[in-house]
Design an enzyme around this catalytic site. Sequence first.
Site, PDB file in Angstrom:
ATOM      1  N   SER A  15       0.788  -1.233   0.000  1.00 31.78           N
ATOM      2  CA  SER A  15       0.000   0.000   0.000  1.00 31.78           C
ATOM      3  C   SER A  15       0.819   1.283   0.000  1.00 31.78           C
ATOM      4  CB  SER A  15      -0.965   0.020   1.188  1.00 31.78           C
ATOM      5  OG  SER A  15      -0.280  -0.142   2.410  1.00 31.78           O
ATOM      6  N   ASP A 214      -1.593   6.262  11.595  1.00 27.58           N
ATOM      7  CA  ASP A 214      -1.613   4.821  11.834  1.00 27.58           C
ATOM      8  C   ASP A 214      -0.216   4.245  12.079  1.00 27.58           C
ATOM      9  OD1 ASP A 214      -0.476   4.823   9.290  1.00 27.58           O
ATOM     10  OD2 ASP A 214      -2.128   3.754   8.335  1.00 27.58           O
ATOM     11  N   HIS A 217       1.563   3.882   7.322  1.00 32.89           N
ATOM     12  CA  HIS A 217       1.626   4.519   6.010  1.00 32.89           C
ATOM     13  C   HIS A 217       2.357   5.854   6.107  1.00 32.89           C
ATOM     14  CE1 HIS A 217      -1.909   1.788   5.500  1.00 32.89           C
ATOM     15  NE2 HIS A 217      -1.206   1.507   4.414  1.00 32.89           N
TER      16      HIS A 217
END
Length: 241
Positions: A15, A214, A217
């Site tokens: 991601s 978070d 990321h």
Amino acid sequence: MDSQIKQIFILAGQSNMSGRGGVDKNKIWDGVVPAESSADAAKIFRLGPDHRSWEAAAEPLHQGLDSNRVCGVSPGMAFANAVKERVGTVGLVPCAVAGTAIKDWARGMEPYENLVRRAKAAAAAGGGEIKAMLWYQGEKDTFTAEDAAVYKEKTERLILNVREDLDLPSLPVILVALPSGRAHLEKVREIQKGGIELPNVVCVDAMGLPLEEDNLHITTEAHVKLGIMLANSYLTHFAPK
């Protein structure tokens, strides 16, 4: 279809390569695109989701390609803007898939097969030469000692498979050493920073780049910095002088 000959770069991993810059905890992207990541419809293209045609590239580069996830800013456009004056027209081939472990990139697995399919299509769609693969993956492999222990072997096998299946035995690969992960982060980072025993593989270290809330990321600012780091690495190690 754009007919310009392109210098083609594969963008693969999980991601953080597909881009989460500016995506909040509610999975909403703030829409902010820094100048370094701006579009250039004359010189920067991406291979579209149809695997057949080039289109003007813009962030989010992986939107519509990463398993219907909400994508934000990635390193891709900052990279392309930073290399275009040296290399000419850039063709980006987004292939990253969120949440994938290195085992998911084995031959026969959909992320790997899609990468090969898209890379071959890119080289055929309007002409161009694949110049490098940019690889940002590994967070999923920091959760257990077992996964971290086989990361070197599986990453080397991935690189060898990509080179064989694309008939590019010396394809440059630029790895990103992770800035975030779980219990076995340092083991995976050691492998990324110097444990891959193959030619034409280099690494840029993302440790210290700012993270989203978070703590996994990287932020929009970090994506821009990383894209420029990747560009400098490519221009230093692999671009024609």
